[in-house]
Design a protein around this motif. Structure first.
Motif, PDB file in Angstrom:
ATOM      1  N   ARG A 116       0.852  -1.180   0.000  1.00 27.65           N
ATOM      2  CA  ARG A 116       0.000   0.000   0.000  1.00 27.65           C
ATOM      3  C   ARG A 116       0.891   1.234   0.000  1.00 27.65           C
ATOM      4  O   ARG A 116       1.881   1.298   0.745  1.00 27.65           O
ATOM      5  CB  ARG A 116      -0.904   0.001   1.230  1.00 27.65           C
ATOM      6  N   LEU A 117       0.534   2.215  -0.841  1.00 34.21           N
ATOM      7  CA  LEU A 117       1.316   3.436  -0.912  1.00 34.21           C
ATOM      8  C   LEU A 117       1.252   4.187   0.405  1.00 34.21           C
ATOM      9  O   LEU A 117       0.216   4.258   1.052  1.00 34.21           O
ATOM     10  CB  LEU A 117       0.791   4.340  -2.036  1.00 34.21           C
ATOM     11  N   ARG A 129       1.041   7.446   2.774  1.00 41.92           N
ATOM     12  CA  ARG A 129       0.182   8.628   2.652  1.00 41.92           C
ATOM     13  C   ARG A 129       0.914   9.772   1.946  1.00 41.92           C
ATOM     14  O   ARG A 129       0.315  10.488   1.127  1.00 41.92           O
ATOM     15  CB  ARG A 129      -0.289   9.067   4.043  1.00 41.92           C
ATOM     16  N   LYS A 163       3.219   9.545  -0.337  1.00 41.68           N
ATOM     17  CA  LYS A 163       3.312   9.241  -1.758  1.00 41.68           C
ATOM     18  C   LYS A 163       1.960   9.458  -2.442  1.00 41.68           C
ATOM     19  O   LYS A 163       1.892   9.964  -3.564  1.00 41.68           O
ATOM     20  CB  LYS A 163       3.788   7.804  -1.951  1.00 41.68           C
ATOM     21  N   GLN A 164       0.871   9.093  -1.761  1.00 41.75           N
ATOM     22  CA  GLN A 164      -0.452   9.334  -2.311  1.00 41.75           C
ATOM     23  C   GLN A 164      -0.691  10.828  -2.517  1.00 41.75           C
ATOM     24  O   GLN A 164      -1.218  11.252  -3.550  1.00 41.75           O
ATOM     25  CB  GLN A 164      -1.518   8.756  -1.379  1.00 41.75           C
ATOM     26  N   THR A 201      -1.327   1.560 -10.681  1.00 37.65           N
ATOM     27  CA  THR A 201      -1.492   1.935  -9.272  1.00 37.65           C
ATOM     28  C   THR A 201      -2.118   3.318  -9.150  1.00 37.65           C
ATOM     29  O   THR A 201      -2.969   3.552  -8.286  1.00 37.65           O
ATOM     30  CB  THR A 201      -0.130   1.912  -8.565  1.00 37.65           C
ATOM     31  N   ILE A 202      -1.714   4.236 -10.025  1.00 39.76           N
ATOM     32  CA  ILE A 202      -2.272   5.590  -9.991  1.00 39.76           C
ATOM     33  C   ILE A 202      -3.760   5.555 -10.317  1.00 39.76           C
ATOM     34  O   ILE A 202      -4.577   6.220  -9.659  1.00 39.76           O
ATOM     35  CB  ILE A 202      -1.516   6.506 -10.968  1.00 39.76           C
ATOM     36  N   LEU A 206      -5.656   4.322  -7.393  1.00 36.67           N
ATOM     37  CA  LEU A 206      -5.773   5.377  -6.388  1.00 36.67           C
ATOM     38  C   LEU A 206      -6.856   6.372  -6.778  1.00 36.67           C
ATOM     39  O   LEU A 206      -7.650   6.804  -5.933  1.00 36.67           O
ATOM     40  CB  LEU A 206      -4.426   6.091  -6.226  1.00 36.67           C
ATOM     41  N   LEU A 256     -10.106   7.423  -4.671  1.00 43.63           N
ATOM     42  CA  LEU A 256     -10.163   8.842  -4.318  1.00 43.63           C
ATOM     43  C   LEU A 256     -11.446   9.481  -4.814  1.00 43.63           C
ATOM     44  O   LEU A 256     -12.056  10.302  -4.113  1.00 43.63           O
ATOM     45  CB  LEU A 256      -8.955   9.574  -4.896  1.00 43.63           C
TER      46      LEU A 256
END
Length: 242
Positions: free
Chosen positions: A3-4, A6, A8-9, A35-36, A39, A43
């Motif tokens: 999991r990325l 925070r 990096k997110q 992965t992006i 996210l 989000l």
């Protein structure tokens, strides 16, 4: 499962809302495009829930609404015959309501330029407001019934019809709208005390935040899937409008 972090997110989201492409963001952050996109999916859902919960009982005074053109999958003329007429293939419009003073975006709606989208857009906007407002839209006639249905007589409403010039070269006409040479205000509804209509200031969403230029530029207005397009729209008002 990995999991990325925070931080990096936050770095990824910051890069995207500043207008960087997926590939550029991937190179900058060292995170794969898959992965992006994953996210962004989570989000978008979080931003939608936040907006539905927080953007209520707003005390806005002056609201301006307009639509921005984009396309998904392909432009209308290039949509395959088996997908023509289906929403999400071809032209897609985003209606945006903007508070003229705070630049808050209390409501937006992705859809067509038809009456159904205008109806949903205006009713969603009405549900966000706590008081009577001065509302301005462009001259698109579907707003007349939509505004009356959502607000009744509890609205000060005017249309701002933009007047455009002509005689442009073909290359200019392809990539940019005609030059706006003036505006004509048409009062539709005002209270019995003669409250002045909305200040008819010239405005464009793109003058507020650069990120919205992804919605109107010829090269960046393209999204393959309408669901991804809508998720991205959920994130921009949350990032810039609150």
């Amino acid at each position: 499962m990995n999991r990325l972090r925070r931080a990096k997110q936050a770095q990824i989201i910051s890069a995207l809302v500043e207008g960087n492409s997926l590939r550029a963001t991937s190179r900058m952050t060292g995170v794969s495009k898959v992965t992006i996109l994953r996210l962004l999916k989570s989000l978008g859902a979080a931003c939608a829930a936040y907006q539905d919960k927080v953007l209520r009982n707003l005390t806005c005074k002056r609201i301006q609404c307009d639509e921005i053109w984009q396309f998904c999958y392909a432009k209308d003329k290039n949509v395959p015959a088996d997908k023509q007429g289906q929403f999400g293939y071809g032209n897609v419009w985003t209606g945006v309501a903007l508070d003229a003073e705070t630049k808050l975006i209390p409501s937006w709606r992705v859809g067509t330029r038809g009456a159904a989208t205008a109806y949903e857009f205006m009713h969603d906007l009405a549900g966000c407001l706590a008081n009577r407002v001065q509302l301005t839209t462009d001259g698109h006639r579907v707003y007349l019934d939509a505004v009356e249905s959502a607000f009744g007589s509890e609205i000060d409403y005017a249309m701002l019809v933009k007047l455009y010039g002509g005689d442009r070269e073909e290359s200019e006409a392809r990539y940019s709208p005609a030059e706006c040479i003036g505006c004509r205000a048409i009062p539709i509804c005002a209270d019995s005390r003669g409250s002045p209509m909305h200040s008819q200031r010239k405005w464009r969403i793109t003058s507020t935040r650069w990120a919205f230029t992804i919605c109107i530029t010829t090269s960046a207005a393209f999204t393959k899937h309408c669901a991804s397009h809508q998720r991205w729209k959920r994130e921009l008002p949350t990032t810039f409008g609150t």
